[in-house]
Design a protein around this motif. Sequence first.
Motif, short mmCIF file in Angstrom:
data_model
loop_
_atom_site.label_atom_id
_atom_site.label_comp_id
_atom_site.label_asym_id
_atom_site.label_seq_id
_atom_site.Cartn_x
_atom_site.Cartn_y
_atom_site.Cartn_z
N HIS A 14 40.27 8.06 -0.90
CA HIS A 14 39.31 7.13 -0.31
C HIS A 14 39.89 6.46 0.92
N HIS A 16 38.61 5.70 5.33
CA HIS A 16 37.60 5.89 6.39
C HIS A 16 38.36 6.15 7.68
N PHE A 95 36.68 9.82 4.85
CA PHE A 95 35.29 9.74 5.30
C PHE A 95 35.24 9.73 6.82
N HIS A 194 29.23 4.34 -1.62
CA HIS A 194 29.75 2.98 -1.77
C HIS A 194 28.62 2.13 -2.33
#
Length: 205
Positions: A14, A16, A95, A194
């Motif tokens: 996880h 970004h 991501f 999310h």
Amino acid sequence: MQDQIQKLPKVELHSHLEGTINPKLFHEIAKRNNVDFDEDIFDENGGYAWTDFPSFLNAYDSVSSCLKNAKDYRDIMYEYLKDCSSQNVIYAETFISPDHASDCGISYNDLIRGCAKGIDDAQLDFGIIGRIIVTCVRHLGPQKGVDVAQKMVDNPHPYVVGFGMGGDENSFKLIDFAPAFNIAAKANYPCTVHAGEICGAESVW
Ligand SMILES: [Zn+2]
């Protein structure tokens, strides 16, 4: 103990990508792209300034706006994976947001091309395996979500391994995004989202 943890092989599931840009790399990229930025996005210690989730998203958007081309994405992916590798991460999924890239004038295919190059270069140099989860942004609304999912399905790449959504949970209802997730799921992309992080359990369904 610290030493043992350092040596353990790990996976990172996880992160970004735009959020991994450290201030040094941000300054480098902003300079070469001639991007002006508001110094307010930094605190007195040179880190990013934010006080709550909306101001965090604001800083995130400001930092993302320095990205202008595929090479920028190659560099941030490479630096991120290099950093992971220094902690003995052997596999990392991150991501990426085509909407952020599009706001900066970067096409979906350039975005993926840049990220894939960063992944290839990092694997060559550090042995780490990187993969991509394409995300839509909740506060941009359901139609943008559909557009992102469709673009992903229409342009398959072996490094894109899933579809997800980030952004401000106060915006819209989760069910509004079912059409976007259905497009991804029907094309056999694993999905993640999310939810429940800011608005509690009731925002999960
Ligand atoms: Zn997240």
